[in-house]
Structures are given as C-alpha cells and as structure tokens.
Design a protein around this motif. Structure first.
Motif, PDB file in Angstrom:
ATOM      1  N   SER A   1      -2.020   9.141  12.099  1.00  0.00           N
ATOM      2  CA  SER A   1      -2.252  10.348  13.014  1.00  0.00           C
ATOM      3  C   SER A   1      -3.883  10.532  12.922  1.00  0.00           C
ATOM      4  N   PRO A   2      -4.478  11.379  13.865  1.00  0.00           N
ATOM      5  CA  PRO A   2      -5.932  11.406  14.223  1.00  0.00           C
ATOM      6  C   PRO A   2      -6.397  12.153  12.893  1.00  0.00           C
ATOM      7  N   GLU A   3      -5.594  12.740  12.100  1.00  0.00           N
ATOM      8  CA  GLU A   3      -6.085  13.360  10.919  1.00  0.00           C
ATOM      9  C   GLU A   3      -5.915  12.764   9.564  1.00  0.00           C
ATOM     10  N   THR A   4      -5.359  11.608   9.617  1.00  0.00           N
ATOM     11  CA  THR A   4      -5.085  10.612   8.499  1.00  0.00           C
ATOM     12  C   THR A   4      -6.166   9.718   8.115  1.00  0.00           C
ATOM     13  N   ALA A   5      -6.414   9.223   6.876  1.00  0.00           N
ATOM     14  CA  ALA A   5      -7.375   8.161   6.712  1.00  0.00           C
ATOM     15  C   ALA A   5      -6.822   7.585   5.517  1.00  0.00           C
ATOM     16  N   ASP A   6      -7.217   6.333   5.002  1.00  0.00           N
ATOM     17  CA  ASP A   6      -6.924   5.400   3.913  1.00  0.00           C
ATOM     18  C   ASP A   6      -5.181   5.599   3.947  1.00  0.00           C
ATOM     19  N   ILE A   7      -4.776   5.127   4.892  1.00  0.00           N
ATOM     20  CA  ILE A   7      -3.259   5.200   5.219  1.00  0.00           C
ATOM     21  C   ILE A   7      -2.414   4.041   4.664  1.00  0.00           C
ATOM     22  N   PRO A   8      -1.518   4.235   3.681  1.00  0.00           N
ATOM     23  CA  PRO A   8      -0.902   3.133   3.041  1.00  0.00           C
ATOM     24  C   PRO A   8       0.329   2.717   3.962  1.00  0.00           C
ATOM     25  N   PRO A   9       0.604   1.291   4.049  1.00  0.00           N
ATOM     26  CA  PRO A   9       1.853   0.826   4.927  1.00  0.00           C
ATOM     27  C   PRO A   9       2.934   1.478   4.441  1.00  0.00           C
ATOM     28  N   VAL A  10       3.778   1.366   5.551  1.00  0.00           N
ATOM     29  CA  VAL A  10       5.271   1.783   5.000  1.00  0.00           C
ATOM     30  C   VAL A  10       5.838   0.710   3.732  1.00  0.00           C
ATOM     31  N   GLY A  11       6.410   1.546   2.802  1.00  0.00           N
ATOM     32  CA  GLY A  11       6.908   0.591   1.811  1.00  0.00           C
ATOM     33  C   GLY A  11       6.034   0.497   0.606  1.00  0.00           C
ATOM     34  N   THR A  12       4.576   1.167   0.758  1.00  0.00           N
ATOM     35  CA  THR A  12       4.070   1.173  -0.268  1.00  0.00           C
ATOM     36  C   THR A  12       4.370   2.183  -1.380  1.00  0.00           C
ATOM     37  N   VAL A  13       4.467   1.774  -2.666  1.00  0.00           N
ATOM     38  CA  VAL A  13       4.685   2.706  -3.819  1.00  0.00           C
ATOM     39  C   VAL A  13       3.546   2.923  -4.551  1.00  0.00           C
ATOM     40  N   ILE A  14       3.269   4.529  -4.564  1.00  0.00           N
ATOM     41  CA  ILE A  14       2.009   4.816  -5.298  1.00  0.00           C
ATOM     42  C   ILE A  14       2.521   5.395  -6.476  1.00  0.00           C
ATOM     43  N   GLU A  15       1.770   5.022  -7.679  1.00  0.00           N
ATOM     44  CA  GLU A  15       2.258   5.628  -9.001  1.00  0.00           C
ATOM     45  C   GLU A  15       1.510   6.907  -8.948  1.00  0.00           C
ATOM     46  N   LYS A  16       2.356   7.767  -9.892  1.00  0.00           N
ATOM     47  CA  LYS A  16       1.996   9.177 -10.315  1.00  0.00           C
ATOM     48  C   LYS A  16       0.598   9.227 -10.519  1.00  0.00           C
ATOM     49  N   GLY A  17      -0.044  10.286  -9.897  1.00  0.00           N
ATOM     50  CA  GLY A  17      -1.635  10.313 -10.522  1.00  0.00           C
ATOM     51  C   GLY A  17      -2.574   9.455  -9.625  1.00  0.00           C
TER      52      GLY A  17
ATOM     53  N   VAL B   1     -17.608  -6.016  10.836  1.00  0.00           N
ATOM     54  CA  VAL B   1     -17.468  -5.795   9.704  1.00  0.00           C
ATOM     55  C   VAL B   1     -16.268  -6.623   9.060  1.00  0.00           C
ATOM     56  N   TYR B   2     -16.433  -7.013   7.639  1.00  0.00           N
ATOM     57  CA  TYR B   2     -15.594  -7.446   6.693  1.00  0.00           C
ATOM     58  C   TYR B   2     -15.331  -6.865   5.371  1.00  0.00           C
ATOM     59  N   SER B   3     -14.473  -6.621   4.784  1.00  0.00           N
ATOM     60  CA  SER B   3     -14.254  -5.750   3.616  1.00  0.00           C
ATOM     61  C   SER B   3     -13.749  -6.756   2.306  1.00  0.00           C
ATOM     62  N   LEU B   4     -14.447  -6.264   1.211  1.00  0.00           N
ATOM     63  CA  LEU B   4     -13.471  -6.592   0.028  1.00  0.00           C
ATOM     64  C   LEU B   4     -13.308  -5.387  -0.871  1.00  0.00           C
ATOM     65  N   GLY B   5     -11.998  -5.018  -1.114  1.00  0.00           N
ATOM     66  CA  GLY B   5     -11.610  -4.105  -1.691  1.00  0.00           C
ATOM     67  C   GLY B   5     -10.286  -3.969  -2.368  1.00  0.00           C
ATOM     68  N   HIS B   6      -9.921  -2.868  -2.917  1.00  0.00           N
ATOM     69  CA  HIS B   6      -8.434  -2.801  -3.776  1.00  0.00           C
ATOM     70  C   HIS B   6      -7.490  -2.241  -2.689  1.00  0.00           C
ATOM     71  N   TYR B   7      -7.463  -1.966  -1.725  1.00  0.00           N
ATOM     72  CA  TYR B   7      -6.726  -1.420  -0.568  1.00  0.00           C
ATOM     73  C   TYR B   7      -6.616  -2.005   0.398  1.00  0.00           C
ATOM     74  N   ASP B   8      -5.161  -2.496   1.037  1.00  0.00           N
ATOM     75  CA  ASP B   8      -5.270  -2.844   2.434  1.00  0.00           C
ATOM     76  C   ASP B   8      -4.830  -1.703   3.345  1.00  0.00           C
ATOM     77  N   ASP B   9      -5.251  -0.595   3.587  1.00  0.00           N
ATOM     78  CA  ASP B   9      -4.892   0.563   4.180  1.00  0.00           C
ATOM     79  C   ASP B   9      -4.953   0.132   5.544  1.00  0.00           C
ATOM     80  N   LEU B  10      -4.057   0.738   6.466  1.00  0.00           N
ATOM     81  CA  LEU B  10      -3.973   0.539   7.999  1.00  0.00           C
ATOM     82  C   LEU B  10      -5.138   0.767   8.718  1.00  0.00           C
ATOM     83  N   ASP B  11      -5.826   1.730   8.454  1.00  0.00           N
ATOM     84  CA  ASP B  11      -6.934   2.049   9.316  1.00  0.00           C
ATOM     85  C   ASP B  11      -8.074   1.401   8.970  1.00  0.00           C
ATOM     86  N   LEU B  12      -8.064   0.813   7.359  1.00  0.00           N
ATOM     87  CA  LEU B  12      -9.357  -0.177   7.342  1.00  0.00           C
ATOM     88  C   LEU B  12      -8.849  -1.418   8.042  1.00  0.00           C
TER      89      LEU B  12
END
Length: 364
Positions: free
Chosen positions: A314-330, A37-48
């Motif tokens: 964790s086993p329960e999390t997905a779409d996991i942002p890397p440490v240091g990521t800033v997520i804007e409100k909303g 699998v290869y991906s092209l997307g907007h996020y570089d989440d850890l689990d991806l």
C-alpha cells in the motif's frame, strides 16, 4: 570501479551496491534519486525488489563482501547497518572510510573521543566503579535489542563483549546530519521509538521507528553538538547521533556512521531526497533543509509467529514481506510510513494502517 571526474575531482556516481541487513531504506532512496541500484541484504522485501536491478540475499552475515563486488560492475558501495567497517577499499565506499567507521562503531572508543571533546554523555563505568542500576550495552552493535538493565553484580555480562553505562532517563532522540568532512549541516531532530508494546515488542530498548520532527528547546544545543562532533570524527555524507534528553539537556549515546533508520521519516518531513543530499555532501555541497510536515515511520513486530497471507502493499507500507513469508515471534514484520500536519495526524494513519495489515496476517 570508483569513478572521479578528472576535471572537478568530484565523484561520478552512476551505480551503487547497497549493503546491509535491511538495504531497502538507502536503496530505494538511491533509486528515486535516479541511480542504478543493486542490493546485498538479509531480506527480499517486495518494495526493495522494485527499487533494484538485482538483489542478492544472505542468510548469515557474510565474512566478506568482496566476492559479491566481483559479480557486479558498480561505481560505489554504500555500507549500511552491520557492515559499516566491511573489508572494502575506501575508494569504493560512497560514505565513510571503513577504518574510521570501525572506530566510531566501537562505543568505548567513541566515549573516550566524546570525553576529549567535552561533549555531554552518560558516564561509562568500570567493574570497579560501577553504580547500580546501570545499562549493559554491546561494545559493538546497534538497534538496542541487546541492551539490558543491570541491578547487581550477579547480572554483569562478559567484559569483552559489553560495557556498562550510567542509567539516564529521558526521551531518546537523534540528529541526522550531512557532512563534507570539515563541516556538518544538521537536518532534523528525530524522536526515536523504542520498546513500544503497541508495535509488538516488549517494553525495553528495541528500535521501533522514528518521528520527524521532534520539538525540543534543546534543538540548537543538539545541532551545535552535531556540527562539532561529526567533523571531529572525520565522517562524511549522512550520519546520525543518538541522544538521551531530559530537563538537564542532551547527552550523546552513540553515533551511526551510515544511513540511519530515520531516513524515511526525514525524507517525508522535508520532501527532499536524502541519498542525493548524501552524494552532494561528499562532493562538498551542503544546503539547509526545511521541515514541511511530520514524517512517521513505525516498525511493526510479530507478537507471535506469523504468516503473511495477503499482499500487504500500500502507499503506507514499506519493507513488505511476500505472501507466504513466516515471521518468527519478536522479529520485524513490516514498516508503516505516514505524514501529517501534526504528530497525532500521522500517528492516526499509522494505527489505521496497522489494523488493515493485521487482516493479512495469520498466526502459525
């Protein structure tokens, strides 16, 4: 290039490029099914990143994905949300022909087709026959975040971008269905979580996740609609139908001609790999699915601008942002996946996980 067996005429799938704003859902399911699998997307989440050979990230929606295809030697492309009608040869797409998907994603075109088939749906208004209050929706687009109520003429949006729909109250549900093109097999009825304040969004229409299954006396009717509508639209593989359901029964809101956000919940509830089921359906093979437990996917949004200060894996999390990521409100922050023998049991796991996640976040 696309590969088809000369003996069976069926697709030989070894590697795929998954394209979408959030490509993790389909990409990780494909990896679990054994594909490269290869991906092209907007996020570089850890689990991806753990699921793919490599990931190409874009900031703004690329005008074409053909240049990316030239860089990667893959058998097929999987087109996700926002790319359903991308300019890609249909022979390269592991799913719906982009020209067919283009029509289905146009909600006005779809409404006319649904009317022809005699399937219940909320009324579509013109500016001349509008009844207030109603709902304004983008003619093309999903996720619900651009939908809004219109109470009078002063709130009418641009006519070339939005259409007006009857305001129908009820429970938002969806049906996930697999199709060979001539026959559709419904898999599950899913609750659609929208506008949940406890998940960080203002009350409204923002998509926040799914719970599978949803028990309703209208299940058979919804499944019958899926069996009729999906083949009539010429769709193959996995597709989703969104409904609004009240005491009068189900009405179709839209059709998603691609992998749906409910995939996590469906896979947890059935214990089956949905990407493999998608490939099998395209190759003409359908089989019934059994619901074994509740699957719950909740999407947590940033109630304020937030920085990730701890590893949230964790086993329960997905779409996991890397440490240091800033997520804007909303904006979406992370997904929480949980199972349980009851909806309440799965919900309790989700809420407990959210409490742990908040310890790894910091307001900016």
């Amino acid at each position: 290039m696309a590969r088809v067996s000369s003996k069976t005429g069926k697709l030989n799938v070894g590697s795929v490029l998954v394209v979408g704003y959030n490509s993790r859902v389909a990409a990780c399911s494909a990896r679990r099914a054994g594909y490269k699998v290869y991906s092209l997307g907007h996020y570089d989440d850890l689990d991806l990143l753990r699921c793919v050979e490599s990931s190409i990230r874009f900031e703004d929606h690329p005008s074409s994905i053909r240049p990316f295809l030239k860089k990667l030697d893959v058998d097929y492309v999987v087109l996700g949300a926002g790319f359903e009608d991308a300019d890609v040869p249909a022979s390269m797409v592991l799913g719906n022909d982009p020209k067919i998907a283009h029509n289905v994603c146009n909600k006005l075109w779809l409404a006319r087709k649904i009317e022809e088939l005699g399937i219940p749906q909320p009324a579509i208004y013109t500016r001349e026959n509008v009844r207030y209050p109603c709902i304004a929706k983008p003619i093309v687009g999903g996720g619900g975040h651009k939908n809004f109520k219109v109470y009078d003429e002063s709130m009418l949006p641009p006519e070339d971008e939005y259409f007006l729909q009857e305001l129908v109250t009820g429970t938002p549900l969806s049906v996930c269905a697999l199709s060979t093109g001539s026959e559709a097999m419904p898999v599950s009825v899913n609750e659609i979580l929208v506008g949940k304040k406890w998940l960080g969004v203002e009350p409204g229409y923002t998509y926040c996740g799914n719970v599978t299954p949803y028990i309703t006396r209208f299940k058979d009717e919804m499944f019958d609609i899926a069996r009729k509508l999906i083949p009539a639209l010429g769709l193959v593989g996995t597709n989703g139908i969104d409904f609004i359901v009240n005491k009068d029964g189900p009405k179709v809101l839209e059709v998603n001609p691609r992998f749906q956000g409910s995939l996590d919940a469906v896979e947890m509830a059935t214990g089956e790999n949905h990407f493999q089921a998608h490939v099998d359906a395209i190759n003409g093979k359908l089989r019934p699915f059994k619901i074994k437990q509740y699957g719950y996917r909740a999407i947590l949004f940033a109630g304020r601008t937030t920085r990730v200060v701890q590893d949230l894996s964790s086993p329960e999390t997905a779409d996991i942002p890397p440490v240091g990521t800033v997520i804007e409100k909303g904006n979406a922050l992370i997904s929480i996946n949980a199972t349980g023998q009851t909806r309440g049991e799965a919900s309790a796991v989700v809420r407990g996980t959210i409490r742990r996640i908040r310890k790894g976040l910091q307001s900016v």
